[in-house]
Design a protein around this motif. Structure first.
Motif, mmCIF file in Angstrom:
data_model
loop_
_atom_site.group_PDB
_atom_site.id
_atom_site.type_symbol
_atom_site.label_atom_id
_atom_site.label_comp_id
_atom_site.label_asym_id
_atom_site.label_seq_id
_atom_site.Cartn_x
_atom_site.Cartn_y
_atom_site.Cartn_z
ATOM 1 N N ALA A 150 -18.720 21.289 40.758
ATOM 2 C CA ALA A 150 -20.077 21.817 40.622
ATOM 3 C C ALA A 150 -20.487 22.629 41.848
ATOM 4 O O ALA A 150 -21.126 23.692 41.722
ATOM 5 N N ILE A 151 -20.100 22.154 43.042
ATOM 6 C CA ILE A 151 -20.436 22.901 44.268
ATOM 7 C C ILE A 151 -19.721 24.247 44.296
ATOM 8 O O ILE A 151 -20.318 25.291 44.610
ATOM 9 N N LEU A 152 -18.427 24.259 43.974
ATOM 10 C CA LEU A 152 -17.681 25.509 43.963
ATOM 11 C C LEU A 152 -18.224 26.486 42.924
ATOM 12 O O LEU A 152 -18.293 27.695 43.166
ATOM 13 N N ALA A 153 -18.613 25.950 41.761
ATOM 14 C CA ALA A 153 -19.186 26.821 40.731
ATOM 15 C C ALA A 153 -20.496 27.444 41.207
ATOM 16 O O ALA A 153 -20.753 28.629 40.961
ATOM 17 N N ALA A 154 -21.330 26.649 41.909
ATOM 18 C CA ALA A 154 -22.596 27.180 42.421
ATOM 19 C C ALA A 154 -22.349 28.232 43.497
ATOM 20 O O ALA A 154 -23.029 29.273 43.532
ATOM 21 N N VAL A 155 -21.376 28.008 44.375
ATOM 22 C CA VAL A 155 -21.065 28.985 45.429
ATOM 23 C C VAL A 155 -20.542 30.284 44.824
ATOM 24 O O VAL A 155 -20.954 31.394 45.219
ATOM 25 N N LEU A 156 -19.629 30.204 43.866
ATOM 26 C CA LEU A 156 -19.101 31.404 43.218
ATOM 27 C C LEU A 156 -20.184 32.178 42.477
ATOM 28 O O LEU A 156 -20.211 33.409 42.499
ATOM 29 N N ALA A 157 -21.102 31.441 41.824
ATOM 30 C CA ALA A 157 -22.193 32.121 41.130
ATOM 31 C C ALA A 157 -23.100 32.851 42.117
ATOM 32 O O ALA A 157 -23.562 33.976 41.850
ATOM 33 N N ALA A 158 -23.353 32.243 43.292
ATOM 34 C CA ALA A 158 -24.183 32.897 44.298
ATOM 35 C C ALA A 158 -23.496 34.127 44.860
ATOM 36 O O ALA A 158 -24.135 35.163 45.098
ATOM 37 N N LEU A 159 -22.166 34.056 45.064
ATOM 38 C CA LEU A 159 -21.431 35.213 45.567
ATOM 39 C C LEU A 159 -21.421 36.350 44.556
ATOM 40 O O LEU A 159 -21.585 37.519 44.927
ATOM 41 N N ARG A 160 -21.267 36.036 43.289
ATOM 42 C CA ARG A 160 -21.280 37.084 42.259
ATOM 43 C C ARG A 160 -22.654 37.736 42.172
ATOM 44 O O ARG A 160 -22.773 38.961 42.025
ATOM 45 N N ALA A 161 -23.701 36.905 42.263
ATOM 46 C CA ALA A 161 -25.056 37.462 42.229
ATOM 47 C C ALA A 161 -25.315 38.374 43.427
ATOM 48 O O ALA A 161 -25.981 39.398 43.306
ATOM 49 N N GLY A 162 -24.768 38.019 44.616
ATOM 50 C CA GLY A 162 -24.956 38.875 45.791
ATOM 51 C C GLY A 162 -24.201 40.185 45.700
ATOM 52 O O GLY A 162 -24.682 41.230 46.137
ATOM 53 N N ARG B 166 -14.291 14.813 42.264
ATOM 54 C CA ARG B 166 -13.799 16.087 41.718
ATOM 55 C C ARG B 166 -14.889 16.804 40.929
ATOM 56 O O ARG B 166 -15.016 18.030 41.003
ATOM 57 N N ALA B 167 -15.683 16.033 40.178
ATOM 58 C CA ALA B 167 -16.774 16.651 39.414
ATOM 59 C C ALA B 167 -17.818 17.262 40.348
ATOM 60 O O ALA B 167 -18.319 18.369 40.104
ATOM 61 N N ILE B 168 -18.148 16.543 41.432
ATOM 62 C CA ILE B 168 -19.128 17.069 42.389
ATOM 63 C C ILE B 168 -18.582 18.322 43.076
ATOM 64 O O ILE B 168 -19.295 19.328 43.237
ATOM 65 N N LEU B 169 -17.311 18.287 43.492
ATOM 66 C CA LEU B 169 -16.709 19.446 44.147
ATOM 67 C C LEU B 169 -16.657 20.640 43.215
ATOM 68 O O LEU B 169 -16.914 21.788 43.635
#
Length: 208
Positions: free
Chosen positions: A186-198, A181-184
């Motif tokens: 972190a992955i979702l947080a990284a994906v959302l941050a990349a989408l917001r930056a785009g 759950r912790a790894i998932l």
């Protein structure tokens, strides 16, 4: 049916004739194998059940062995069997084991044993490992509350042994799921941050 009646009458007779200091006292007719275990704590002086030895890794707290010991034996006399189970399950002999003071007089020679509270001749690295021994207490607390180790629903000494082993397996599964759950997350947080930056990139109009 007749055998069960005779066994029940025999247990009742033992219960009526036992004294305060009798050996092999009966504390429950439905579970005569229950032992009175002295905890030595002000909040809980005694517990009734079967003694269980739990071996975990020093770093992650993963359970490597859980073994029931009926008859309330001395902790030091259970150490060799607990380490034997760890060796059978992991196919490796533990190089170092850290225990509390209740395991003094264990007689184990194949594994280096450190007793908590020892200070004489201890290197700084080993002293750090001794401090990690107290980390097993919350792991046992989680196994009692989350894994229901505090109350065994299975009958007899065989049921106690099976239930202790299942509680250890369940504890490891819960820890693995928590890591996943912790790894998932972190992955979702990284994906959302990349989408917001785009989405926040400025648009440029190019013309002749």
């Amino acid at each position: 049916m007749r055998t069960r009646v005779l066994e029940a009458l025999w247990l009742v007779s033992r219960l009526l004739h036992q004294g305060p200091k009798s050996q092999g006292k009966i504390y429950a007719l439905h579970e005569p194998e229950v032992d009175c275990i002295s905890k030595g704590k002000a909040r809980v002086r005694y517990e009734f059940g079967t003694k269980v030895s739990i071996a975990t890794t020093i770093d992650g707290g993963f359970v490597r062995g859980t073994r029931a010991f009926p008859g309330n034996p001395y902790d030091g006399h259970t150490l060799s069997e607990a380490l034997e189970q760890v060796e059978i399950l992991t196919e490796q002999t533990p190089a170092l084991a850290v225990f509390d003071r209740g395991y003094r007089g264990h007689g184990v020679e194949t594994t280096k044993v450190l007793i908590s509270g020892t200070r004489k001749g201890i290197m700084p690295a080993l002293a750090k490992l001794l401090k990690r021994r107290s980390a097993i207490e919350p792991e046992i607390g989680h196994m009692k509350s989350d894994g229901r180790l505090a109350r065994c629903p299975l009958k007899g000494t065989i049921g106690d042994a099976i239930f202790a082993l299942l509680c250890g397996c369940g504890h490891n599964i819960r820890k693995i799921l928590a890591h996943l759950r912790a790894i998932l997350t972190a992955i979702l947080a990284a994906v959302l941050a990349a989408l917001r930056a785009g989405n926040q990139r400025p648009y440029a109009e190019v013309g002749p």
